[in-house]
Design a protein around this motif. Structure first.
Motif, mmCIF file in Angstrom:
data_model
loop_
_atom_site.group_PDB
_atom_site.id
_atom_site.type_symbol
_atom_site.label_atom_id
_atom_site.label_comp_id
_atom_site.label_asym_id
_atom_site.label_seq_id
_atom_site.Cartn_x
_atom_site.Cartn_y
_atom_site.Cartn_z
ATOM 1 N N ASN A 58 0.867 -1.321 -0.104
ATOM 2 C CA ASN A 58 -0.143 0.077 -0.155
ATOM 3 C C ASN A 58 0.977 1.152 -0.018
ATOM 4 O O ASN A 58 1.401 1.455 1.021
ATOM 5 C CB ASN A 58 -0.896 0.108 1.243
ATOM 6 N N PHE A 59 1.157 1.888 -1.227
ATOM 7 C CA PHE A 59 1.623 3.220 -1.414
ATOM 8 C C PHE A 59 0.805 4.165 -1.644
ATOM 9 O O PHE A 59 1.135 5.248 -2.268
ATOM 10 C CB PHE A 59 2.641 2.960 -2.399
ATOM 11 N N SER A 60 -0.324 4.285 -1.324
ATOM 12 C CA SER A 60 -1.449 5.079 -1.626
ATOM 13 C C SER A 60 -1.019 6.495 -1.030
ATOM 14 O O SER A 60 -0.291 6.633 0.046
ATOM 15 C CB SER A 60 -2.901 4.675 -0.855
ATOM 16 N N GLU A 61 -1.371 7.447 -1.776
ATOM 17 C CA GLU A 61 -0.963 8.858 -1.562
ATOM 18 C C GLU A 61 0.540 9.078 -1.501
ATOM 19 O O GLU A 61 1.084 10.082 -0.933
ATOM 20 C CB GLU A 61 -1.576 9.367 -0.082
ATOM 21 N N ALA A 62 1.115 8.484 -2.256
ATOM 22 C CA ALA A 62 2.619 8.424 -2.265
ATOM 23 C C ALA A 62 3.034 9.863 -3.220
ATOM 24 O O ALA A 62 2.230 10.234 -4.100
ATOM 25 C CB ALA A 62 3.290 7.168 -2.924
ATOM 26 N N PHE A 63 4.291 10.374 -2.725
ATOM 27 C CA PHE A 63 4.827 11.297 -3.759
ATOM 28 C C PHE A 63 5.927 10.720 -4.347
ATOM 29 O O PHE A 63 6.877 10.282 -3.414
ATOM 30 C CB PHE A 63 4.909 12.538 -2.871
ATOM 31 N N VAL A 64 6.113 10.589 -5.583
ATOM 32 C CA VAL A 64 7.137 9.963 -6.367
ATOM 33 C C VAL A 64 7.721 10.932 -7.555
ATOM 34 O O VAL A 64 7.099 11.490 -8.432
ATOM 35 C CB VAL A 64 6.677 8.636 -7.084
#
Length: 212
Positions: A84-90
């Motif tokens: 779960n990498f939801s709402e990640a900034f990449v």
């Protein structure tokens, strides 16, 4: 002309000092290091930050890392499936030969990102903001981009069969080198989408056409 994507600003990954990790903590920060040959299981942490980090042969499983921040990061031969990498900034990040089956990037923000030679079947990018992203020679079967914003997103020689692109404006999105027999799209979002003549049949049903 292909849009130029800024690559991770890591001068020489081979010179990065190794970093040992047993567990990740909320709002923990890692910078200028190599994380390799490790398996991280059952991690639950929010807004962990990685800057100028090279992940190599890393497995992350059964984990939730919501709001992860990745800047100038390289993942190589990593397995991030179902994380779960939801709402990640990449930002300025590369995924090379990675496995991201079912990985959750819902509501994530991507900018200057390359995904090459990776398996991302069933990955979710729903409600995401994707700008200057290149998917290359990767499998994205049944991946989900529902209601995402595309800005200069490219797909090169990818498998995208049954991908969900409903609610995504596909103007200037080039799918002509990709493999698919069907996509879930909204007819009003198709104008300006670039496809090959052989792919036209996949969209004929949406337009009410019968090919004879």
């Amino acid at each position: 002309m292909k849009d130029k994507i800024d690559l991770p600003k890591i001068a020489d990954p081979a010179l990065l000092p190794p970093q040992h990790i047993d567990a990740l903590q909320t709002k923990e920060e890692y910078s200028s290091c190599l994380i390799s040959d490790v398996q991280l299981e059952y991690q639950e942490a929010d807004k962990v930050s990685f800057d100028k980090v090279f992940f190599k042969n890393v497995i992350i499983s059964d984990s939730s890392l919501r709001g992860i921040e990745l800047t100038d990061v390289i993942f190589e031969n990593c397995d991030l499936s179902n994380v779960n990498f939801s709402e990640a900034f990449v930002h300025r990040t590369e995924f090379r030969q990675c496995k991201m089956i079912g990985t959750d990037f819902t509501r994530a923000r991507f900018q200057n990102v390359r995904v090459t030679g990776s398996i991302c079947d069933f990955a979710s990018f729903r409600f995401g903001n994707l700008k200057l992203i290149s998917f290359e020679q990767s499998s994205l079967v049944s991946s989900d981009y529902y209601q995402s914003i595309f800005q200069k997103v490219s797909f090169e020689e990818c498998k995208i069969d049954q991908a969900v692109m409903a609610g995504v404006r596909l103007k200037d999105t080039d799918l002509s080198s990709c493999e698919f027999t069907g996509l879930l799209v909204d007819i009003e979002d198709l104008p300006g989408c670039i496809i090959s003549p052989d792919q036209a049949a996949s969209f004929a049903g949406l337009l009410g056409l019968v090919i004879k």
